[in-house]
Write a protein that holds these residues in place. Structure first.
Motif, mmCIF file in Angstrom:
data_model
loop_
_atom_site.group_PDB
_atom_site.id
_atom_site.type_symbol
_atom_site.label_atom_id
_atom_site.label_comp_id
_atom_site.label_asym_id
_atom_site.label_seq_id
_atom_site.Cartn_x
_atom_site.Cartn_y
_atom_site.Cartn_z
ATOM 1 N N LYS A 41 0.871 -1.052 0.163
ATOM 2 C CA LYS A 41 0.041 0.144 0.210
ATOM 3 C C LYS A 41 0.944 1.245 0.070
ATOM 4 O O LYS A 41 1.900 1.247 1.063
ATOM 5 N N THR A 62 1.274 5.732 -0.864
ATOM 6 C CA THR A 62 0.593 7.400 -0.801
ATOM 7 C C THR A 62 0.510 7.594 -2.064
ATOM 8 O O THR A 62 0.929 6.907 -3.050
ATOM 9 N N CYS A 68 -1.805 0.926 -4.827
ATOM 10 C CA CYS A 68 -0.805 -0.085 -4.120
ATOM 11 C C CYS A 68 -0.043 -0.908 -5.339
ATOM 12 O O CYS A 68 -0.549 -0.476 -6.526
ATOM 13 N N TYR A 78 9.543 -1.073 -0.704
ATOM 14 C CA TYR A 78 9.607 -0.273 0.518
ATOM 15 C C TYR A 78 11.098 0.382 0.485
ATOM 16 O O TYR A 78 11.047 1.580 0.801
ATOM 17 N N LYS A 125 11.336 4.432 0.500
ATOM 18 C CA LYS A 125 11.030 4.843 1.937
ATOM 19 C C LYS A 125 11.788 6.377 2.128
ATOM 20 O O LYS A 125 11.450 7.121 3.070
ATOM 21 N N SER A 153 8.539 8.580 1.475
ATOM 22 C CA SER A 153 7.466 8.307 2.753
ATOM 23 C C SER A 153 7.632 7.080 3.304
ATOM 24 O O SER A 153 8.177 5.905 2.572
ATOM 25 N N HIS A 154 7.672 6.812 4.577
ATOM 26 C CA HIS A 154 7.560 5.686 5.417
ATOM 27 C C HIS A 154 6.099 4.983 5.673
ATOM 28 O O HIS A 154 5.854 4.198 6.291
ATOM 29 N N ASP A 155 5.096 5.695 5.141
ATOM 30 C CA ASP A 155 3.845 5.398 5.127
ATOM 31 C C ASP A 155 3.387 4.546 4.097
ATOM 32 O O ASP A 155 2.747 4.764 3.172
ATOM 33 N N ILE A 156 4.233 3.268 4.167
ATOM 34 C CA ILE A 156 4.121 2.032 3.000
ATOM 35 C C ILE A 156 3.576 0.881 4.136
ATOM 36 O O ILE A 156 4.286 0.599 5.265
ATOM 37 N N THR A 157 2.321 0.133 3.717
ATOM 38 C CA THR A 157 2.096 -1.285 4.370
ATOM 39 C C THR A 157 2.277 -2.276 3.532
ATOM 40 O O THR A 157 1.725 -2.423 2.253
#
Length: 544
Positions: A399, A401, A460, A491, A495, A498-502
């Motif tokens: 996932k 951003t 995603c 990732y 990174k 953004s670290h907003d990665i799932t």
């Protein structure tokens, strides 16, 4: 919907076989509602609820002498949660509930549970299966609370043999409990007897003789292959063999008419007060008329006793789900119920191996392949297996951003083409699986395919892998390693932005070949994911 693989305890298994907006019924017969109907036209009007994993016996075919590790009390359903589940199922058409265990009489709130169930309008029958040890103390109160039917599990009429198999004294108390049930008017008291060759098959006629003297329904259960009971084919006594043995003593022993959902085939000795039943779970399965659903002590819904997939109603309730949410969850699980067991019951023996009781909980139905009998890690010896063509497929999602999705689409990241690099990383990862996963074999692979697709709408990346070989063991781990390494690579490349990665949904989606047969994951919903390969690289490997 969260699906969690887990299995029932052996005691729950035999007792389940040995028995059949909140909107409340008004007393009129309820019409079958779609929420409890499966895709094969079976309506499920019978719910079995396990109240506990605990038991006050230590039967040899059920658990080790020292007992087993149990779930914390906080993980078990509360009295209120049991009542809520019961009301919900009754509102959707259930008219019979059976309480099982473990041993239900060890639960201190049993009387309160029965009373709360009997207060539900539309619920016609509350039954219970017990080992009978404490019936002389509890049965009067249980009947007053509303208990309608009692089943007592008893495998022998010998006090010495009872103590040997249960590792406890108490045969006389069980027999007194059965007599008390008859005196109190339970019509009839049902006795569940698991028949095992060399242990109690010589008592079959003794049990039948009980039906001449007492209003009891003795139900002989075919010995089933579940881990922990040291199951061996030669220990099973079939329905046909039991009938033949009884007819040698009572030639006029004859079959009675059965109801459409009965699991027990009813027979009777002419003139007897009671009757005999046979539960043919091995020799003649009754999947086509199954109307039963089961709730485990920790709140998981099982739509099939032999199934290995469960849905946690407990977690849904504790997460704040409404009754409508729970009904939808239940309905979805029932709709996935299969036409019959994964294998014919008579052919199930190859699926079950005895587990180490030190390494797995006693309700498991399979042995962990990488654990020895002492609970220690081991590498599986594949020397005796035959070479066969094997494939495995896996997937994962990453996932992102909105900004990352846009940069990947435009190939605007400084580290380069995320999709291509992740794809190649996945291929390399698959080839090095045995170096990363300690107990995996180093397999000569034929082909590795990894695809990485950008789903802009879902923000995603969907990763898929296909791995194949001609070998003695499967390539599931190689396929899973491929998508896992590919996801980690995404990732790593993103990174800095953004670290907003799932990373999620890492799963095996299918396999072919091997002794366990083919597998295809059915519950995947990829929405509108475009899983077509982007710059797909296929690597055909000679010696990896």
């Amino acid at each position: 919907m969260m699906l969690r693989p887990k299995f029932s305890s052996l005691s729950m298994i035999y007792r389940n076989y040995g028995a059949g907006t909140q909107k409340f019924a008004t007393g009129a017969k309820k019409e079958p509602l779609p929420s409890l109907s499966d895709t094969f036209g079976r309506f499920h009007s019978y719910l079995r609820i396990s109240l506990t994993e605990r038991c006050n016996l230590r039967c040899q075919y059920c658990m080790p002498a020292e007992g087993v590790a149990l779930s914390p009390k906080s993980e078990l359903l509360t009295t209120e949660e049991i009542a809520r589940i019961a009301r919900l199922f009754v509102a959707n058409g259930v008219d019979k509930i059976r309480l099982t265990g473990g041993e239900p009489t060890v639960r201190r709130d049993l009387i309160d549970i029965i009373a709360s169930l009997k207060s539900i309008e539309g619920l016609e029958t509350v039954a219970m299966t017990t080992n009978g040890l404490v019936l002389t103390r509890q049965l009067v109160a249980l009947q007053r609370a509303g208990l309608d039917i009692i089943n007592v599990s008893l495998d022998t009429l010998s006090a010495d043999k009872f103590e040997r198999i249960t590792r406890r004294k108490g045969w006389d108390r069980v027999m007194m409990g059965i007599d008390l049930g008859v005196q109190l008017g339970f019509n009839p008291v049902k006795i569940n007897c698991v028949v095992m060759k060399g242990f109690n098959d010589n008592e079959i006629c003794d049990f039948v003789r009980l039906t001449e003297e007492k209003n009891v329904d003795v139900r002989f259960i075919e010995y089933m292959p579940f881990s922990g009971n040291k199951w061996e084919m030669e220990k099973m006594v079939s329905y046909k063999e039991m009938v033949e043995k009884i007819r040698k003593r009572w030639p006029d022993f004859h079959a009675l008419r059965n109801g459409p959902n009965d699991t027990s085939k009813a027979w009777k000795v002419p003139g007897a007060m009671g009757q005999v039943g046979f539960i043919t779970s091995m020799s003649e399965h009754f999947c086509g008329s199954c109307n039963r659903l089961r709730i485990t002590a920790d709140g998981n819904l099982k739509v099939c006793l032999f199934g290995n997939t469960e849905v946690s109603l407990r977690d849904a309730m504790r997460a704040g789900s409404s009754d409508d949410d729970l009904t939808a969850l239940i309905s979805a699980a029932v709709k996935r119920k299969k036409k019959q067991h994964a294998a014919e019951p008579r052919n199930l023996s190859h699926l079950f191996q005895r587990p180490s009781m030190n390494s797995v909980r006693f309700y498991s139905t399979r042995k962990l392949s990488h654990v020895d009998d002492d609970g220690k890690a081991k590498m599986v010896d594949v020397g005796g297996k035959r070479v066969s063509a094997r494939t495995a497929t896996a997937m994962a999602t990453v996932k992102l951003t909105f900004e990352l999705t846009k940069l990947i689409r435009e190939n605007g990241l400084k580290k380069g083409d995320v999709l291509s690099v992740a794809q190649l990383a996945g291929i390399v990862g698959a080839k090095r699986t045995s170096e990363l996963i300690p107990l995996c074999h180093n397999i000569v692979l034929n082909s590795i395919k990894v695809s990485a697709s950008l789903d802009e709408g879902g923000q995603c990346i969907v990763l898929n892998s296909v791995v194949s070989c001609d070998g003695k063991t499967g390539v599931e781990m190689e396929a899973l390693t491929a998508v896992s390494v590919a996801a980690l690579t995404v990732y790593d490349m993103c990174k800095a932005i953004s670290h907003d990665i799932t990373i999620s949904n890492i799963m095996l989606t299918g396999k072919t070949g091997g002794r366990s047969g083919d597998y295809k994951r059915e519950e995947i919903n990829l929405r509108s994911y475009d899983t077509s390969p982007i710059n797909t690289e296929q690597v055909t490997v000679g010696a990896v």
